[in-house]
Design a protein around this motif. Structure first.
Motif, PDB file in Angstrom:
ATOM      1  N   MET A  54       0.843  -1.170   0.000  1.00  0.00           N
ATOM      2  CA  MET A  54       0.000   0.000   0.000  1.00  0.00           C
ATOM      3  C   MET A  54       0.891   1.236   0.000  1.00  0.00           C
ATOM      4  N   THR A  55       0.573   2.180  -0.853  1.00  0.00           N
ATOM      5  CA  THR A  55       1.339   3.418  -0.893  1.00  0.00           C
ATOM      6  C   THR A  55       0.450   4.600  -0.527  1.00  0.00           C
ATOM      7  N   THR A  56       1.080   5.571   0.146  1.00  0.00           N
ATOM      8  CA  THR A  56       0.392   6.786   0.558  1.00  0.00           C
ATOM      9  C   THR A  56       1.272   7.969   0.185  1.00  0.00           C
ATOM     10  N   ARG A  57       0.723   8.890  -0.580  1.00  0.00           N
ATOM     11  CA  ARG A  57       1.436  10.101  -0.990  1.00  0.00           C
ATOM     12  C   ARG A  57       1.185  11.172   0.066  1.00  0.00           C
ATOM     13  N   ILE A  58       2.268  11.710   0.621  1.00  0.00           N
ATOM     14  CA  ILE A  58       2.158  12.688   1.707  1.00  0.00           C
ATOM     15  C   ILE A  58       2.959  13.934   1.332  1.00  0.00           C
ATOM     16  N   SER A 104       2.936 -15.558  12.323  1.00  0.00           N
ATOM     17  CA  SER A 104       4.066 -14.660  12.087  1.00  0.00           C
ATOM     18  C   SER A 104       3.525 -13.349  11.539  1.00  0.00           C
ATOM     19  N   MET A 105       4.325 -12.267  11.717  1.00  0.00           N
ATOM     20  CA  MET A 105       3.925 -10.965  11.208  1.00  0.00           C
ATOM     21  C   MET A 105       5.155 -10.084  11.071  1.00  0.00           C
ATOM     22  N   LYS A 106       5.298  -9.439   9.919  1.00  0.00           N
ATOM     23  CA  LYS A 106       6.364  -8.464   9.697  1.00  0.00           C
ATOM     24  C   LYS A 106       5.797  -7.331   8.859  1.00  0.00           C
ATOM     25  N   ASP A 161       3.775   0.688   2.671  1.00  0.00           N
ATOM     26  CA  ASP A 161       3.658  -0.367   3.687  1.00  0.00           C
ATOM     27  C   ASP A 161       3.673  -1.708   2.989  1.00  0.00           C
ATOM     28  N   GLU A 162       4.525  -2.583   3.471  1.00  0.00           N
ATOM     29  CA  GLU A 162       4.525  -3.974   3.037  1.00  0.00           C
ATOM     30  C   GLU A 162       4.258  -4.792   4.289  1.00  0.00           C
ATOM     31  N   PHE A 163       3.113  -5.427   4.332  1.00  0.00           N
ATOM     32  CA  PHE A 163       2.661  -6.115   5.540  1.00  0.00           C
ATOM     33  C   PHE A 163       2.494  -7.600   5.229  1.00  0.00           C
TER      34      PHE A 163
END
Length: 146
Positions: A1-5, A85-87, A103-105
């Motif tokens: 997911m990408t967010t432009r700020i 597991s979670m990263k 975000d890479e989840f």
């Protein structure tokens, strides 16, 4: 997911690793930081333990910052908690006039086949909504304080 700020990369990076802002973004879950770093900015090798209500169940999750390269990347990894597991990778790129936050989840649901079914039916959508909600608040806060 990408967010432009539309804010400087350093500002976005620090907001994303702020325990205080995380608590604000997860207020609807009743989330609390109960151990480790419980306020301020979390950094490499530090842990935080969260307690929150999801799906009507009180859950506890401890994560550790396993990578941190200011101001372009940090990752947190579950040490103990409800997932198998979670990263979560938080990546920041300075572009012309804005910061791209990505975000890479990655996670694996517990409980084998039952967990995979829950993931398919509702968990993946739920996690995506949490991250989208959190990122919208990070964006709003970053753009209003620069």
């Amino acid at each position: 997911m990408t967010t432009r700020i539309t804010a400087p990369i350093e500002h976005c990076f620090n907001l994303a690793r702020s325990i205080d802002l995380h608590l604000e973004t997860m207020e609807h879950t009743g989330e609390k930081a109960i151990a480790g770093i419980t306020s301020g900015l979390i950094g490499l090798g530090e842990t935080v333990t969260w307690k929150a209500r999801h799906f009507g169940v009180l859950m506890t999750l401890t994560s550790e910052i396993t990578e941190c390269s200011f101001p372009v990347l940090f990752s947190d990894e579950m040490v103990q908690g409800p997932f198998k597991s979670m990263k979560h990778y938080h990546v920041f790129e300075q572009k012309e006039g804005f910061t791209m936050m990505t975000d890479e989840f990655f996670y694996e649901a517990p409980l084998g086949l039952l967990g995979r079914l829950a993931d398919y039916l509702f968990l993946e959508k739920y996690m995506l909504r949490l991250i989208m909600h959190r990122n919208s608040i990070i964006k709003q806060k970053a753009e209003s304080t620069t």
